[in-house]
Motif scaffolding. Sequence first.
Motif, mmCIF file in Angstrom:
data_model
loop_
_atom_site.group_PDB
_atom_site.id
_atom_site.type_symbol
_atom_site.label_atom_id
_atom_site.label_comp_id
_atom_site.label_asym_id
_atom_site.label_seq_id
_atom_site.Cartn_x
_atom_site.Cartn_y
_atom_site.Cartn_z
ATOM 1 N N PHE A 45 1.260 8.480 -10.611
ATOM 2 C CA PHE A 45 1.251 7.621 -11.803
ATOM 3 C C PHE A 45 1.304 6.145 -11.402
ATOM 4 N N GLN A 46 0.428 5.816 -10.487
ATOM 5 C CA GLN A 46 0.327 4.429 -10.013
ATOM 6 C C GLN A 46 -0.467 3.658 -11.065
ATOM 7 N N THR A 47 0.136 2.595 -11.575
ATOM 8 C CA THR A 47 -0.466 1.933 -12.736
ATOM 9 C C THR A 47 -1.861 1.386 -12.453
ATOM 10 N N ILE A 50 1.753 -9.060 -9.117
ATOM 11 C CA ILE A 50 0.707 -9.918 -9.698
ATOM 12 C C ILE A 50 -0.662 -9.249 -9.518
ATOM 13 N N ARG A 51 -0.981 -8.839 -8.284
ATOM 14 C CA ARG A 51 -2.333 -8.283 -8.046
ATOM 15 C C ARG A 51 -2.517 -6.974 -8.800
ATOM 16 N N ASP A 52 -1.444 -6.175 -8.903
ATOM 17 C CA ASP A 52 -1.572 -4.887 -9.593
ATOM 18 C C ASP A 52 -1.776 -5.075 -11.088
ATOM 19 N N PHE A 53 -1.237 -6.184 -11.612
ATOM 20 C CA PHE A 53 -1.355 -6.375 -13.061
ATOM 21 C C PHE A 53 -2.779 -6.755 -13.462
ATOM 22 N N CYS A 61 -2.587 -9.957 1.451
ATOM 23 C CA CYS A 61 -3.375 -9.573 0.256
ATOM 24 C C CYS A 61 -3.093 -8.114 -0.090
ATOM 25 N N MET A 62 -4.108 -7.425 -0.624
ATOM 26 C CA MET A 62 -3.877 -6.035 -1.043
ATOM 27 C C MET A 62 -3.312 -5.195 0.105
ATOM 28 N N MET A 63 -3.838 -5.417 1.307
ATOM 29 C CA MET A 63 -3.251 -4.756 2.478
ATOM 30 C C MET A 63 -2.035 -5.568 2.868
ATOM 31 N N ASP A 64 -0.893 -5.214 2.308
ATOM 32 C CA ASP A 64 0.256 -6.102 2.490
ATOM 33 C C ASP A 64 1.172 -5.647 3.619
ATOM 34 N N ARG A 65 0.588 -5.140 4.668
ATOM 35 C CA ARG A 65 1.329 -4.917 5.903
ATOM 36 C C ARG A 65 0.346 -5.013 7.063
ATOM 37 N N SER A 113 -5.429 6.994 6.288
ATOM 38 C CA SER A 113 -4.374 7.022 5.279
ATOM 39 C C SER A 113 -4.051 5.595 4.849
ATOM 40 N N TYR A 114 -3.598 5.437 3.612
ATOM 41 C CA TYR A 114 -3.071 4.169 3.083
ATOM 42 C C TYR A 114 -4.036 3.011 3.377
ATOM 43 N N HIS A 115 -3.573 1.949 4.026
ATOM 44 C CA HIS A 115 -4.485 0.832 4.263
ATOM 45 C C HIS A 115 -5.469 1.099 5.389
ATOM 46 N N ASN A 116 -5.144 2.100 6.184
ATOM 47 C CA ASN A 116 -5.998 2.388 7.343
ATOM 48 C C ASN A 116 -7.091 3.392 6.948
HETATM 49 C C1 GLC Z 1 1.220 -1.442 -1.843
HETATM 50 C C2 GLC Z 1 -0.161 -2.057 -1.826
HETATM 51 C C3 GLC Z 1 -0.167 -3.399 -2.533
HETATM 52 C C4 GLC Z 1 0.345 -3.210 -3.939
HETATM 53 C C5 GLC Z 1 1.734 -2.580 -3.919
HETATM 54 C C6 GLC Z 1 2.233 -2.223 -5.293
HETATM 55 O O1 GLC Z 1 2.094 -2.163 -1.064
HETATM 56 O O2 GLC Z 1 -0.598 -2.223 -0.525
HETATM 57 O O3 GLC Z 1 -1.444 -3.943 -2.528
HETATM 58 O O4 GLC Z 1 0.373 -4.438 -4.602
HETATM 59 O O5 GLC Z 1 1.705 -1.379 -3.166
HETATM 60 O O6 GLC Z 1 1.399 -1.284 -5.876
#
Ligand code: GLC
Length: 552
Positions: A492-494, A105-108, A246-250, A430-433
Amino acid sequence: ACILDAPARRPRGPPPSGSGSDSDPMRGGRAGGGGTLPAPPARCIPAGAADHAPQQRRRAASDLEEEAWALLRESVVSYCGSPVGTIAACDPNDSSPLNYDQVFIRDFVPSGIAFLLKGEYDIVRNFILHTLQLQSWEKTMDCHSPGQGLMPASFKVRVVPLEGDEEGATEEVLDPDFGEAAIGRVAPVDSGLWWIILLRAYGKCSGDLSFHERIDVQTGIKLILKLCLADGFDMFPTLLVTDGSCMMDRRMGIHGHPLEIQSLFYSALLCAREMLTPEDGSADLIRALNNRLMALSFHIREYYWLDKRKLNEIYRYKTEEYSYDAVNKFNIYPDQIPPWLVEWIPPEGGYLIGNLQPAHMDFRFFSLGNLWSIVSSLATTRQSHAILDLVEAKWSDLVAEMPLKICYPALEDQEWKYITGSDPKNTPWSYHNAGSWPTLLWQLTVACIKMNRPEIAARAVEVAERRISTDKWPEYYDTKRGRFIGKQARLFQTWSIAGFLVAKLLLENPEKSRILCNNEDEEFANAFNLMADSCNPNRKRGRKAPKKTYIV
Ligand code: GLC
């Protein structure tokens, strides 16, 4: 049975030709797939070297946009013959896509905005209606059912045998994930908030203003609101959530009242208020919504705000104050001010801190929460400018070689160990950090345009343009300055592709960003000034009193 025409993973071919010369020696090849067709153009404009070639640069930029569009279209997922979303990543060399082959959902959201800005409304409308059906799905985890308004984190189109059919016919079904399969079993609190924000943007952009008046859509909005506004044990108007919601999903130490969720919550409440159709049953809900908006904006503006002056105030705080009018309301011990911050806080500018709990301030700078506080007017005008001042002052930390750091600074050593649970994906920088995420370009752009400072976003887009295509549109970058493609970043992350496109499209048509912005509510602004004044010993007199009484 419907025919599934997109989500199957296939080797990726390059975008349709026509985007410049194939013999360009600067072109980067793309791993996997196709092979016979020309590779997409590589962006190779070294800093400073581009100034003498504006025409070339313009052409290169439009090639890049063409490539991005082709890639975005390739990521479209169809359900029963209609487009319903975009897959999270289409990395041809990824042997274990985990859930990156789903529609998040958030990526879309940036994909949807890009399509809206292009005048392609159907995919967004379909997305909104199909996810709405998923909202009422029966969801359980270990025999427990979460609240009714929950929106999934992601969904997948599956082809399953048609029940009762012996000929082997199949049908497509939408299979949502509410966190019950997600890594860490994280609850996607942001999904419903983004859904409301996208719904409003759809109406504003397409002109289809009666869409949100549909009964099913109204019910969807109300279910999300009821879930968010439900009474709990909370003493704060901010939304209380678990880590990774949320976006930081860990796990990143953002449980409690993280800024990102609060800014999306505020924005979604304002969008919902605009769209709710008045009817007898909704008066209580609207009252609760208004009270929450007021209390939330006061709480964030007053207690999350940090600049040099405020930091000095915290540095001199007295603790253990037992009283209604304590200065140090949350009993913050000055010793928790991290040494990096004392050096980092600029003389001008400021930001909203990441989280606030009893005896705890998370002083990290979180980009999305700060940017969306500008977009939604959760931050005051003065604060919004100050946040952008800080982005400019800290350019080499927050933008550096690839926009934009998800947060600053990284958790290191023992702190990393305790807070992330020694997460090897979330190592420092790196990543969320404190990794750098190109998708955040679009939120930066909306915020800059709203404050009439688009040149800041334009500069960041230029930085991204130098390498994002050559690097194959990574999900995130590592290191302090965002120099390397992230260790485990998908290519190629959308939303990297869509985020870039939205930034470009909005910079070309800045007035379109109003589909995402919320203006300051005048009544709230007045009430806020009054409340802030009453806390200030040098208060100004004679401000207009608010018409209503708000309980904060
Ligand atoms: C990662 C991101 C998350 C995103 C998912 C798909 O887990 O942290 O925010 O929605 O990838 O791209």
